[in-house]
Design a protein around this motif. Sequence first.
Motif, PDB file in Angstrom:
ATOM      1  N   TRP A  47       0.847  -1.202   0.000  1.00  0.00           N
ATOM      2  CA  TRP A  47       0.000   0.000   0.000  1.00  0.00           C
ATOM      3  C   TRP A  47       0.882   1.252   0.000  1.00  0.00           C
ATOM      4  O   TRP A  47       0.672   2.174  -0.799  1.00  0.00           O
ATOM      5  N   GLU A  94       3.949   1.613  -0.893  1.00  0.00           N
ATOM      6  CA  GLU A  94       4.714   1.763  -2.132  1.00  0.00           C
ATOM      7  C   GLU A  94       3.829   2.330  -3.254  1.00  0.00           C
ATOM      8  O   GLU A  94       4.214   3.256  -3.963  1.00  0.00           O
ATOM      9  N   SER A  95       2.621   1.770  -3.378  1.00  0.00           N
ATOM     10  CA  SER A  95       1.787   2.268  -4.473  1.00  0.00           C
ATOM     11  C   SER A  95       1.271   3.675  -4.159  1.00  0.00           C
ATOM     12  O   SER A  95       1.074   4.491  -5.068  1.00  0.00           O
ATOM     13  N   TYR A  96       1.100   3.973  -2.900  1.00  0.00           N
ATOM     14  CA  TYR A  96       0.720   5.351  -2.534  1.00  0.00           C
ATOM     15  C   TYR A  96       1.791   6.334  -2.996  1.00  0.00           C
ATOM     16  O   TYR A  96       1.495   7.339  -3.662  1.00  0.00           O
ATOM     17  N   ALA A 134       3.933   5.987  -5.224  1.00  0.00           N
ATOM     18  CA  ALA A 134       4.038   6.024  -6.695  1.00  0.00           C
ATOM     19  C   ALA A 134       2.881   6.809  -7.327  1.00  0.00           C
ATOM     20  O   ALA A 134       2.969   7.216  -8.484  1.00  0.00           O
ATOM     21  N   SER A 135       1.809   7.019  -6.565  1.00  0.00           N
ATOM     22  CA  SER A 135       0.606   7.629  -7.157  1.00  0.00           C
ATOM     23  C   SER A 135       0.469   9.121  -6.842  1.00  0.00           C
ATOM     24  O   SER A 135      -0.543   9.738  -7.180  1.00  0.00           O
TER      25      SER A 135
END
Length: 501
Positions: free
Chosen positions: A77, A79-81, A83-84
């Motif tokens: 979570w 990491e993708s946060y 990245a977003s």
Amino acid sequence: MCTLVQFLALVRRDTGLMHGTDQGSAHDLPAPWARGANEDRGDEHGDPRRSPLPRADRGAAGTGVSLRDDGAAALAWAESYLASLRERRVLAQVAPGAIRSRLPATAPEEPEPFAAVLRDLDEVLMAGITHWQSPRFFAYFPSAGSEPAILAELLAAALNQVGILWRASPALQELEEVTLAWLAELLGLPAGWHGHIEDTASTGMVTALAAARAAKPGSRRVICSEHVHSAAAKAARLLELELRTVPGDEDFAMRADALDLDGACAVVATIGTTSSTAIDPIPAIAERCAAADVWLHVDAAYAGSAALCPELRPLFAGWERADSLAVNPHKWLFTPMDCSAFWTRRPGDVRRAFSLVPEFLRVQEDVVSLSEYSIPLGRRFRALKLWAVLRCYGRSGLQQRIREAIRLAALFEGWVRAQPGWELCAPRPFSLVCFRLAGSDEANEALLERVNATGEVFLSHTRLDGRYVLRLAVGNGRTTQDDVRFAWEVLRREADQLGGS
Ligand code: PLP
């Protein structure tokens, strides 16, 4: 910058070394990673991902939450946060109370899975998150946490050290002392100062002024520039000291010639004021303070990190004469809230103001606990994240990012200077640009509202010389030239629309 895997390798390398030198201890358990995967966690093929976790790892507190499975989900979570971030609206666009109204009024009766927490983070809380990690966050002073520090925070929570006194966590105290000595050396500060970590520069201000008050009983005035951070006024109020302000000059720096130290126990001088990053004339102020036996607290909460770059050190001239000094790694040193470095060259005076050791904390060791130098008794293992940042960036990595932030701010400043209809409002020694539309305060306020309502970028404002001024501060290690260019385009687009509306 290191990845998760590199970071864990660093931690393993060090702990492995330690175990290598301490083989005789019967109390030493093998380090968790040193256990073979087949030994107690692999399936018959030795694949740790397919195996059930040992009972102790399955939510030792009886929650059923597993660090391996739920932890992996939380890390994914995070990491993708990160990245977003460029796709997210920087400033939360919710009405007051909107988040609260979507939360149950009471805690659940029965245990819930951690997945429910992650789900509600996405579905309920994210709408109310202002993205301080966004590379397009240019408001206030950015505070951006980097990967090494994020991971170290996780480990600090796992270790849950409560540093009430040295024996309660020798590693916490000694790492904190060593890390602040490292940071002092990186910033070019004198060797040998006492350093510890406070939660915030505001608390550090209370620490400094309480020490100053105790060191000079009967003198109850605190002198500072009119541009000092409000933390000085708050600390003075709490300590029942009288705050007197000195006017600033045309560059918003304290006018040393207007300094009256009569009845003063302390001067608060700033390197990098909050509104405009002005630099008070520290050498002259230090000279006056020394002659009058007045405590000098230097507040370099934001700008202090820039002293990592030797070519910027002239801006910090005289800070080595401070009695106490604050620099916030949680502002411009890629360390997440909270982490404020506090140094003093008069630790005896700070300790006299704060030391209070009750019987139940008395020990035999000949060591002074960090709790004797500040307000809280228990302290978090904050040093771990700062240590991780200093190691995983290294001096060169930190310098490179500080220089880049300043380069980007200079670029933006040049665009504003070259654009008719816009004006610069203050000198720019670091990475903050103060500027405005040539026009009324109302027009500038309306512009800022419009820009921030788009969610595309987030800027803040101040007032200088009585005028409403916009501030663009660069400080996030992820911010690129494209992000700054984008902010300028948004500003000009919204200004055009404002003019046309
Ligand atoms: N001093 C200065 C110069 C600041 O800019 C700030 C915050 O922006 C503070 C102190 C207060 O910092 P903290 O939030 O760590 O209390």
